[in-house]
Design an enzyme around this catalytic site. Structure first.
Site, short mmCIF file in Angstrom:
data_model
loop_
_atom_site.label_atom_id
_atom_site.label_comp_id
_atom_site.label_asym_id
_atom_site.label_seq_id
_atom_site.Cartn_x
_atom_site.Cartn_y
_atom_site.Cartn_z
N ASP A 51 21.97 24.42 -10.25
CA ASP A 51 21.51 24.59 -8.87
C ASP A 51 22.71 24.61 -7.91
O ASP A 51 22.55 24.80 -6.70
CB ASP A 51 20.45 23.54 -8.48
CG ASP A 51 20.96 22.12 -8.56
OD1 ASP A 51 22.13 21.90 -8.94
OD2 ASP A 51 20.18 21.20 -8.23
N LYS A 118 17.70 20.76 -17.31
CA LYS A 118 18.54 19.63 -16.88
C LYS A 118 17.93 18.99 -15.64
O LYS A 118 17.51 19.71 -14.72
CB LYS A 118 19.97 20.09 -16.58
CG LYS A 118 20.87 18.96 -16.07
CD LYS A 118 22.34 19.30 -16.14
CE LYS A 118 22.86 20.16 -15.04
NZ LYS A 118 22.70 19.56 -13.69
N GLU A 120 18.34 15.44 -12.84
CA GLU A 120 19.27 14.42 -12.34
C GLU A 120 18.60 13.05 -12.24
O GLU A 120 17.47 12.95 -11.74
CB GLU A 120 19.80 14.84 -10.96
CG GLU A 120 20.60 16.13 -11.00
CD GLU A 120 21.20 16.51 -9.64
OE1 GLU A 120 21.08 15.70 -8.69
OE2 GLU A 120 21.77 17.60 -9.55
N GLU A 187 28.94 13.30 -14.20
CA GLU A 187 29.72 13.93 -13.13
C GLU A 187 30.43 12.88 -12.28
O GLU A 187 29.79 11.92 -11.79
CB GLU A 187 28.80 14.79 -12.24
CG GLU A 187 29.56 15.47 -11.10
CD GLU A 187 28.79 16.60 -10.43
OE1 GLU A 187 27.68 16.94 -10.89
OE2 GLU A 187 29.31 17.14 -9.43
O1 KIV Z 1 24.51 22.63 -10.72
C1 KIV Z 1 25.50 22.57 -11.45
O2 KIV Z 1 26.29 23.52 -11.57
C2 KIV Z 1 25.72 21.34 -12.20
C3 KIV Z 1 27.07 21.14 -12.81
C4 KIV Z 1 28.01 20.72 -11.77
C5 KIV Z 1 27.03 20.19 -13.96
O3 KIV Z 1 24.87 20.51 -12.26
#
Ligand code: KIV
Length: 270
Positions: A51, A118, A120, A187
């Site tokens: 994102d 993915k 968070e 991160e």
């Molecule tokens: O959105 C993204 O590109 C990410 C990376 C920084 C891991 O989550």
């Protein structure tokens, strides 16, 4: 050097096997078909539709405006360019606020070509991770600096610096993997803590600003190519285009540096 042959596509179980065998995983973000093709042919193992596209493609100040439809659009384009790399797509801001919302968004992403989603955070996201993985949706968790929490954090800052925060991050890492996460992005986490987490969990860890001891590394494509995105360039970013001479050469230089452990060095870690 990766033993995953060029003709053999990556699978979720192969990621865990790579960790067991001590083989580093090379990941980059991509948002369109042409870059996806170059990354895939140059030996990247995982491609992320991050994102981050809200900041580097759409020109926003944060990732918060990105929608599921945005990620679906870019996932379709990237998926058509990959033969070997495993495609991970982000669940954007609040699309994972409840388990059922996350399931609907994940279905859309997987039907667009993603092979893993993915999300968070930990806390109430543990239930979401469990819900998705029980329904055979591979999940990558993302801890440390989670950009969707930028308003709560008050900026993009290194996480886990004091002992209490480090203990919490280690506990969260164990919890997301216990809940079913097959991969874990860390991160902006101090090197020592990222190494401790990597040793503590069975799932491979992928660092971005988390030092060399993670099981793999990821960078945002535009940062890795040294492009001016209008945003501050974090310490962990290295311009591989300057070194590689071409996009393909940059990917090969990055992949080699990740696999031989020379990237990230101390100058690109916390
Ligand atoms: O959105 C993204 O590109 C990410 C990376 C920084 C891991 O989550």
């Amino acid at each position: 050097m990766s033993t995953q042959t060029d003709s053999k596509p990556w699978t979720v179980p192969a990621l865990a096997q790579a960790k067991q065998e001590g083989r580093k995983l090379v990941m980059l973000t991509a948002y369109d078909n042409s870059f996806a093709r170059v990354l895939d042919r140059a030996g990247v193992d995982l491609v992320l539709i991050g994102d981050s596209l809200g900041m580097v493609v759409q020109g926003h100040d944060s990732t918060l405006p990105v929608t599921v439809d945005d990620i679906v659009y870019h996932t379709r384009a990237v998926a058509r360019g990959l033969q070997r790399a495993l495609l991970v797509a982000d669940l954007p801001f609040q699309s994972d606020a409840t388990a059922e919302r996350a399931l609907q968004a994940s279905i859309a992403l997987l039907q667009a070509g993603a092979e893993m989603v993915k999300l968070e955070g930990a806390g109430h996201k543990l239930e979401v991770i469990r819900y998705l993985s029980e329904r055979d949706i591979p999940v990558c968790a993302h801890l440390g600096l989670t950009p969707q929490s930028v308003l709560k954090f008050g900026g993009y800052k290194v996480q886990g610096r004091d002992q209490a925060a480090a203990d919490k991050l280690l506990a969260d890492a164990r919890a997301v993997v216990d809940a079913g996460a097959s991969l874990l992005v860390l991160e902006c986490v101090p090197t020592q803590l990222a190494g401790q987490i990597t040793a503590a969990v069975a799932a491979p860890t992928i660092g971005i600003g988390a030092g060399p001891d993670c099981d793999g590394q990821v960078l945002v494509l535009h940062d890795f190519l040294g492009l001016d995105t209008g945003h501050r360039r974090p310490k962990f970013v290295k311009d591989f285009l300057a070194e590689g001479g071409s996009v393909s050469g940059a990917v090969q230089a990055y992949a080699q540096a990740v696999r031989d452990g020379s990237f990230p060095d101390a100058a690109h870690s916390y």
